[in-house]
Write an enzyme that holds these catalytic residues in place. Sequence first.
Site, PDB file in Angstrom:
ATOM      1  CG  ASP A 162      -2.807   3.376  -2.492  1.00  0.00           C
ATOM      2  OD1 ASP A 162      -3.830   2.687  -2.392  1.00  0.00           O
ATOM      3  OD2 ASP A 162      -2.221   3.883  -1.527  1.00  0.00           O
ATOM      4  CD  GLU A 163      -5.477  -1.280  -0.485  1.00  0.00           C
ATOM      5  OE1 GLU A 163      -5.874  -2.166   0.237  1.00  0.00           O
ATOM      6  OE2 GLU A 163      -6.166  -0.280  -0.778  1.00  0.00           O
ATOM      7  CG  ASP A 172      -1.941   1.056   1.235  1.00  0.00           C
ATOM      8  OD1 ASP A 172      -3.110   0.723   1.447  1.00  0.00           O
ATOM      9  OD2 ASP A 172      -1.605   2.234   1.009  1.00  0.00           O
TER      10      ASP A 172
HETATM   11  P1  TTP Z   1      -5.321   5.040   0.910  1.00  0.00           P
HETATM   12  O1  TTP Z   1      -4.290   3.969   0.689  1.00  0.00           O
HETATM   13  O2  TTP Z   1      -6.497   4.730   1.769  1.00  0.00           O
HETATM   14  O3  TTP Z   1      -4.638   6.319   1.546  1.00  0.00           O
HETATM   15  P2  TTP Z   1      -3.219   6.969   1.260  1.00  0.00           P
HETATM   16  O4  TTP Z   1      -2.394   6.126   0.329  1.00  0.00           O
HETATM   17  O5  TTP Z   1      -3.421   8.371   0.815  1.00  0.00           O
HETATM   18  O6  TTP Z   1      -2.582   7.008   2.704  1.00  0.00           O
HETATM   19  P3  TTP Z   1      -1.936   5.825   3.555  1.00  0.00           P
HETATM   20  O7  TTP Z   1      -0.502   6.207   3.721  1.00  0.00           O
HETATM   21  O8  TTP Z   1      -2.685   5.810   4.838  1.00  0.00           O
HETATM   22  O9  TTP Z   1      -2.110   4.560   2.759  1.00  0.00           O
HETATM   23  O10 TTP Z   1      -5.874   5.529  -0.478  1.00  0.00           O
HETATM   24  C1  TTP Z   1      -5.074   5.638  -1.638  1.00  0.00           C
HETATM   25  C2  TTP Z   1      -5.472   6.827  -2.473  1.00  0.00           C
HETATM   26  O11 TTP Z   1      -6.848   6.740  -2.800  1.00  0.00           O
HETATM   27  C3  TTP Z   1      -5.304   8.147  -1.751  1.00  0.00           C
HETATM   28  O12 TTP Z   1      -3.989   8.695  -1.897  1.00  0.00           O
HETATM   29  C4  TTP Z   1      -6.369   8.997  -2.356  1.00  0.00           C
HETATM   30  C5  TTP Z   1      -7.442   8.041  -2.793  1.00  0.00           C
HETATM   31  N1  TTP Z   1      -8.595   8.101  -1.864  1.00  0.00           N
HETATM   32  C6  TTP Z   1      -9.699   8.875  -2.212  1.00  0.00           C
HETATM   33  O13 TTP Z   1      -9.736   9.447  -3.308  1.00  0.00           O
HETATM   34  N2  TTP Z   1     -10.747   8.973  -1.328  1.00  0.00           N
HETATM   35  C7  TTP Z   1     -10.753   8.335  -0.114  1.00  0.00           C
HETATM   36  O14 TTP Z   1     -11.710   8.463   0.669  1.00  0.00           O
HETATM   37  C8  TTP Z   1      -9.601   7.532   0.241  1.00  0.00           C
HETATM   38  C9  TTP Z   1      -9.545   6.815   1.569  1.00  0.00           C
HETATM   39  C10 TTP Z   1      -8.560   7.449  -0.660  1.00  0.00           C
HETATM   40 MG    MG Z   2      -2.158   4.081   0.640  1.00  0.00          MG
END
Ligand code: TTP
Ligand code: MG
Length: 350
Positions: A103-104, A8
Amino acid sequence: MKKIIHIDMDCFYASIEMRDNPELRNKPIAVGGDKLQRGVLCTCNYTARKFGVHSAMPSFKALERCPDLIILPVRMDKYREDSQKIRHIFHKYTHLVEPLSLDEAFLDVTNCKQYQGSATLIAQAIRQEIADTLQITASAGIAPNKFIAKIASDWNKPNGQFVVTPEEVPHFIQNLNIKKIFGVGKVTALKFEKLGIETCGELQQLTLEQLTSSFGKFGVKLYELCRGIDLREVNTNRIRKSQSVETTFSKDIDNLAICHKALNELYIKLENRLKNTSHQKIYKQFIKIKFFDFTITSAEMLSSQLQLENFHQLFNEGFARKNKALRLLGIGVRFKENDTDEQLALPFEC
Ligand code: TTP
Ligand code: MG
């Protein structure tokens, strides 16, 4: 025994923005909609998180918590492009890759030959290669199954990894809150709380019969997951379960004509989005309405073909429940489920 890695990216959209503009690096930043347009944040960097700012937070609220927050516009094409590059790196190690979002992803490295088959070292190498190639960081969870790997990737975030060996699973799961189990939402968690059950270890006290009598098939899943058992394969053909678009109005709308006009605009956007999933059969259309007081209602109907008229009908139905000004309107479709494919529920994109 399988070796699964869950990767992630760290504050993905925000990391890309900081990389492309290093001046932002030590400042609190977010990516999302404008305060004046009453937007919400897609994400924010870790500096901003210290102020209590988080994903899906309305921008005005985020600015209250962190007045210096810099909110940047969403550059989805750029994030998609980088996501492709990351996937390309995954495939250098294994073709058993299941992307969950931009992103995952889950990777099954059970039969990987690199690094003498050490999943820990493979995860390390993948993260290093992402950092070298894209100048952004990723975190990873390494475990014998998807459920534990996904939880573990959060343990040493950002820019870290956490390994749970098969022997460590029983201990790892013991004190884990049941809310970490997918499918256990607020309502289910509350039901268990009333029974004095908050952790997976406590949930293990219930018998399979007790769980299935209350939860049916999901009871079996609960029985397994609270013991750290998850037999799901890494599914390389994972497909979308739904596709949707939504808009937050710049001011609350109580004029129905304007609502219907917005619905027509959303429809065009949805049609465009659906071009990427044209191979999937639609079976439902739905709408989501958020009223001025943040209450949400939704309505759906069976439909095998996208029809604007259906959305108008659903809107009228949903709106009538409250008959109050609207803050947000969303529309979408659900795709026919294929029995052999596990499905993925994607949230509304912002
Ligand atoms: P996430 O992996 O949930 O968050 P992140 O990568 O920004 O942070 P973390 O370090 O905690 O993993 O989500 C990945 C991307 O998806 C995030 O950068 C933006 C998008 N996203 C949205 O557009 N809306 C949302 O509600 C969430 C949770 C994420
Ligand atoms: Mg993330």
